[in-house]
Design an enzyme around this catalytic site. Structure first.
Site, PDB file in Angstrom:
ATOM      1  N   ILE A 117       0.771  -1.020   0.509  1.00 43.91           N
ATOM      2  CA  ILE A 117       0.233   0.195  -0.125  1.00 43.91           C
ATOM      3  C   ILE A 117       0.983   1.602   0.069  1.00 43.91           C
ATOM      4  O   ILE A 117       0.649   2.303   0.209  1.00 43.91           O
ATOM      5  CB  ILE A 117      -0.636   0.155   1.081  1.00 43.91           C
ATOM      6  CG1 ILE A 117       0.090   0.148   2.465  1.00 43.91           C
ATOM      7  CG2 ILE A 117      -1.607  -0.782   1.065  1.00 43.91           C
ATOM      8  CD1 ILE A 117      -1.181   0.109   3.657  1.00 43.91           C
ATOM      9  N   ASP A 132      11.731  14.584  11.029  1.00 47.81           N
ATOM     10  CA  ASP A 132      10.983  14.730   9.281  1.00 47.81           C
ATOM     11  C   ASP A 132       9.263  14.985   9.602  1.00 47.81           C
ATOM     12  O   ASP A 132       8.403  14.043   9.889  1.00 47.81           O
ATOM     13  CB  ASP A 132      11.272  13.424   9.363  1.00 47.81           C
ATOM     14  CG  ASP A 132      11.037  13.213   7.103  1.00 47.81           C
ATOM     15  OD1 ASP A 132      11.469  14.269   6.998  1.00 47.81           O
ATOM     16  OD2 ASP A 132      10.824  12.016   7.005  1.00 47.81           O
ATOM     17  N   SER A 181       5.348   3.019  -0.016  1.00 50.80           N
ATOM     18  CA  SER A 181       6.506   2.732  -0.039  1.00 50.80           C
ATOM     19  C   SER A 181       7.427   4.269  -0.114  1.00 50.80           C
ATOM     20  O   SER A 181       6.814   5.150  -0.351  1.00 50.80           O
ATOM     21  CB  SER A 181       7.276   2.449  -1.697  1.00 50.80           C
ATOM     22  OG  SER A 181       9.035   2.262  -1.836  1.00 50.80           O
ATOM     23  N   VAL A 207       5.543  -0.811   3.081  1.00 53.20           N
ATOM     24  CA  VAL A 207       4.185  -1.197   3.529  1.00 53.20           C
ATOM     25  C   VAL A 207       2.884  -1.980   3.065  1.00 53.20           C
ATOM     26  O   VAL A 207       3.166  -1.251   2.103  1.00 53.20           O
ATOM     27  CB  VAL A 207       3.377   0.644   4.040  1.00 53.20           C
ATOM     28  CG1 VAL A 207       2.846  -0.054   5.389  1.00 53.20           C
ATOM     29  CG2 VAL A 207       5.113   1.514   4.748  1.00 53.20           C
TER      30      VAL A 207
END
Length: 979
Positions: free
Chosen positions: A695, A817, A697, A703
């Site tokens: 689902i 992040d 990347s 993922v």
């Protein structure tokens, strides 16, 4: 005779011709100046507010134009002042082609980029140059020898970097040099001591390298102000400082200066202000301190100074005296009470003993008084507020005794009283409670008795009320319910009785409510719909009865709930599973029934004990819950069905395992860790990390959505291996170390991890049905995000998660992040901060800032200061969160192509927001996402959130709010919406 008659005529004619020629020459000069001004306006300045609208070419006389000043005869331009005009562009060096120009002021604008030394050289005839509060970057331009007339040079509050050029030590007539708050490196240069005419030197708040205060500055005999705060100064203060015979103000605070304060400084008879706080200075204060008869402000706090205060300190004309956080001892000189000028007195965190001078405040207009954290004894001075101007009294952590002076009840100027941790006793005067100006009242851990007066209802400004650890008795007054600004309320460990007023739930801003260890009776108030921001509720060790209100599940921000040691009955409400509780305690009650599944974690075990009626089929410490015995035939059928179902699962598992390993016999050795109670293992996860379940990347891995056998879903991230193994191992460890130990409703839950020797590293998280904010905002254009309220709730939740990392974790955690793709959304669009692969703990060593080997984060979200330094602080996360707020408002990516070349979302939003006049609201039509449902938008709220975003993304880290403050600002908007 005729000649005599004609001579006067020719003389007059000659005079008229000469005057005409002069006039023509001056007109030509102003004409040239006009052309220069118009050319610079059109080519080098951007005037979006049209402030320079009267700069038009239909006149040759610019002397009446905005910002222009001519000489007395209005025949030449001598000054250009365009400060606070919201101008942007580069440095308009072309103005300097006006050779009569002496003053150029361009402060408080948005001018930027570097200043070219060559083009700057044409400005050598200037006497005043003011570029403060702009966006200039790069190294300072060199000032050539032609700059001999410069008197004032102000380049403060920019982003200049590099070292201060040596040419800055060659200004023979310079009187004021201000370079405050830039990004200068190197050490404080000694050549500044060559500026013999200097009267004002301000170079503080720069990240200089550690170095000494140059002794050469002692050559500046005309200097009146010396400001080098926050400049990494080390070593001792040189004796040559005593040569600054004209000095009035000295500020060397917040450095690393050591040694004794030189005696020579106490011989500077014109000194009015000494700011040396937050250093490592030692030694005693000499009696010669009394020679500073003009001294108004003395702040030597946060050092290692020792000894007794000289008695002569009372003879000074001090307005402000701050000697906090040193090692002074002995009694406070009684002569201080005789000073008629004293407004601010701060002597906290020393070793003062004895009694306070009882006449303090009798002769002066005291406004702030702080002697906390000492060993003072005796009664409180009753005249502290004699002049009715006292605003704060801070006396906590001493050994004061006696009663609270009745005179304090008449001091309506007081906003803050903090007298906790003393030995004060007796009843509190009734008129003391009803101060309308009270904001903070801390009286905990004394021996006060009597009741809490209902007149406290008049103290409507109270935000913090701490009365715990006293002997207050009687009922909690209903007047408490009138304190609508109350955020923290603690009356624990008293002798209070009766029922808690049900109206207490109307306190909409309440965050902490602590009533434990009293004798309260009756039911727990159940109408909880107004407690929008409550995070802690402690009612333990009372005599509450009745059931636990299921309405507690409405308190989405609640993380701490303690109802232990009461007489509560009934079930543990299953609705409480919706809360993100880190502390849950209902032990020592009379509860019964099955323990809800979320509390079957051993973490909550101790909080459930002491309830004989509770049962659980999972927790062995409780008896199993009884079930009705079925008929034997039904039992056989159920058993058979379960057996068939089990065999089906076994066959399915073997089939999937065979397919996953391509039919080969292969056994991996897994290292697994569970962080929550889970009903799966690596065998339920690893075989399903296939392309059909992919689902997403990212930079650290791929993922997958994994369907568990119980019908639930989880998200599994398989980290990259191979050549990227070292990098992803760091991510793997970071996620485990951080997410494995924290719990918060707005931070994604790490459920499970496993790794194997063949580079396999898998992290399993709770599944977020709506994916990332970045996807639903920029890719899927999700319909739910048409409503501003949904976006606002996402902003509040993400801010709470980030604030938890910064302020509740020890040590603090920096995410590094923050971006819209790392904010995940559950089925109700409630946010979770995710992806902690770059996160770091903030270790408070050598100044509390960590040095990172590389810039972390994602393009468009990285704070601008990381371009100049790799020092990482929490203010970088604040900047990134500000970018996310701008995304929510505009619907644009941080580097959206629609913004134009060399334009990011911060610059675009900032310029658009400030294009409005100061007295006009921001024009939101050009900013907000057109996808929003404009009919239901709260434009006032959007503008307020935009202002928060602008605060978060200000170029100077010190000016950005903390995440805790960001949450407060957003929650105030949330509360305003509900009012």
């Amino acid at each position: 005779m005729q000649q005599r008659i004609l001579n006067p005529f020719f003389s007059l004619l000659l005079l008229l011709c000469t005057t005409s020629n002069i006039s023509l020459g001056l007109s030509h000069s102003l004409y040239k100046d006009t052309q220069i001004l118009l050319r610079i306006k059109s080519t080098q300045l951007q005037d979006k507010n049209n402030i320079l609208k009267d700069w038009v070419p239909n006149t040759n006389n610019p002397c009446n134009w905005t910002g222009i000043t001519c000489d007395a005869r209005k025949i030449s331009v001598v000054s250009i002042n365009l400060s606070h005009f919201n101008l942007s562009g580069e440095f308009p060096c072309g103005f300097c082609y006006i050779h009569t120009l002496r003053k150029l002021s361009l402060g408080y604008n948005y001018l930027g980029k570097t200043i070219n030394t060559h083009s700057f050289s044409i400005c050598s005839h200037l006497r005043v140059l003011d570029l403060t509060e702009n966006l200039f970057i790069g190294e300072l331009p060199e000032f050539r020898s032609e700059f001999s007339q410069i008197r004032v040079l102000d380049l403060s509050f920019n982003n200049f970097s590099g070292e201060i050029p040596a040419s800055f030590g060659r200004f023979p007539q310079l009187k004021s040099l201000r370079l405050v708050s830039n990004l200068f490196g190197g050490i404080v240069p000694s050549f500044l001591g060559n500026l013999s005419a200097l009267r004002n030197l301000e170079i503080g708040y720069n990240p200089f390298k550690e170095g000494p205060l140059p002794w050469q500055l002692g050559n500046l005999s005309k200097l009146e102000t010396l400001f080098i705060s926050n400049a990494n100064l080390v070593g001792s203060i040189p004796d040559s400082i005593g040569n600054l015979v004209s000095l009035k103000n000295i500020d060397l605070s917040s450095n690393y200066l050591s040694g004794e304060i030189p005696n020579s400084i106490f011989g500077l008879k014109y000194l009015e202000q000494i700011e040396l706080f937050d250093n490592n200075l030692q030694g005693e204060l000499p009696e010669s301190l009394g020679n500073l008869t003009n001294l108004l402000r003395l702040d030597l706090g946060q050092n290692n100074l020792t000894g007794k205060l000289p008695h002569t300190i009372g003879s000074l004309s001090l307005i402000s005296l701050r000697l906090n956080e040193n090692l002074f001892y002995g009694e406070i000189p009684s002569s201080l009470a005789l000073n008629p000028n004293l407004l601010h007195l701060a002597l906290f965190a020393n070793n003062f003993t004895g009694k306070l001078p009882q006449h303090l405040g009798l002769n002066s207009d005291l406004e702030d008084f702080d002697v906390s954290n000492n060993q003072l004894t005796g009664e409180l001075p009753k005249h502290l507020c004699k002049r009715k101007r006292l605003q704060s009294i801070l006396l906590f952590n001493n050994k004061f005794s006696g009663t609270l002076p009745s005179q304090f009840g008449d001091c309506h100027s007081l906003t803050v009283i903090s007298i906790e941790n003393n030995q004060l006793s007796g009843d509190v005067p009734s008129k003391f409670w009803n101060h309308p100006s009270f904001e903070i009242l801390k009286m905990q851990h004394n021996m006060f008795s009597g009741s809490i007066s209902n007149s406290i209802s008049n103290a409507k400004g109270l935000s913090k009320l701490h009365l715990q650890g006293n002997n207050f008795s009687g009922m909690l007054p209903i007047g408490i319910c009138e304190l609508q600004r109350l955020m923290k309320f603690d009356v624990s460990k008293n002798l209070l009785t009766g029922e808690v007023p049900a109206c207490i739930t109307r306190l909409k801003k309440l965050e902490f409510l602590r009533l434990q260890e009293n004798m309260f009776t009756g039911p727990i108030p159940s109408n909880l719909s107004f407690w929008h921001v409550l995070t802690e509720l402690n009612l333990s060790y009372n005599q509450f009865s009745g059931t636990i209100p299921s309405q507690l599940s409405y308190l989405r921000d609640l993380t701490y709930l303690d109802l232990s040691m009461n007489s509560l009955t009934g079930n543990v409400p299953p609705e409480l599973v919706n809360l993100g509780l880190s502390e849950f305690n209902v032990s020592g009650n009379k509860l019964y029934g099955e323990v809800p599944y979320v509390f079957r974690n051993p973490v909550f075990l101790s909080g459930l004990m002491g309830n004989p009626g509770l049962c659980s089929s999972v927790l062995k410490e409780f008896p199993p819950c009884s079930k009705q015995k079925p008929f034997s035939l039904i039992a056989v059928i159920i058993f058979a069905a379960c057996f068939l179902l089990f065999m089906g699962f076994v066959l399915l598992f073997l089939k999937r395992k065979f397919l996953f390993f391509n039919g080969k016999s292969y056994e991996r050795s897994y290292k697994t860790t569970t962080f929550q109670i889970v009903g799966f293992s690596e065998e339920d996860i690893v075989p399903f990390l296939t392309s059909e379940n992919l689902i997403g990347s990212g930079s650290s891995g791929q993922v997958y959505k994994v369907d568990l056998n119980n019908g639930e879903f989880v998200a599994a991230k398989k980290l990259w291996g191979g050549t990227r193994k070292l990098e992803t191992e760091s991510v793997f460890k970071s996620e485990i170390e951080i997410l494995g130990r924290i719990r918060h409703a707005n931070i994604v839950k790490l459920l499970f991890s496993c790794s194997a020797d063949d580079d396999l590293m898998v992290l399993v998280y709770e599944y977020m049905e709506n994916g990332s904010l970045g996807d639903v905002l920029h890719v899927n254009k999700c319909e739910e995000l048409r409503e501003w309220s949904t976006r606002f709730n996402i902003a509040v939740g993400a801010a709470q998660g980030l604030a938890y990392l910064h302020h509740a974790c020890v040590p603090p955690i920096l995410h590094r992040d923050i971006k819209s793709n790392n904010i995940l959304l559950d089925r109700d669009f409630l946010p979770r901060v995710a992806d902690f692969g770059l996160a770091k703990t903030l270790q408070h060593e050598e100044g509390g800032i960590g040095d990172m080997s590389r810039i972390a984060g994602s393009y468009g979200y990285i704070a601008p200061e990381y371009g100049y330094t790799l020092k990482v602080t929490e203010k970088g996360d604040v900047y990134s969160f500000g970018v996310v707020l701008m995304e929510l408002i505009t619907g644009k990516r941080p580097n959206d192509p629609s913004l134009g070349d060399n334009m990011d979302i911060v610059k675009w939003v900032t310029e658009t927001a400030f294009s409005s006049a100061e007295d006009q609201p921001i024009d939101l039509a050009h900013i907000i996402d057109p996808m929003l449902n404009l009919a239901t938008c709260d434009y006032e709220e959007i503008e307020s959130v935009l202002n928060v975003a602008l605060l978060c993304t200000t170029p100077f880290p010190m000016n950005r709010p903390t995440m805790k403050r960001v949450v407060e600002l957003l929650k105030e908007l949330k509360l305003a919406r509900h009012n």
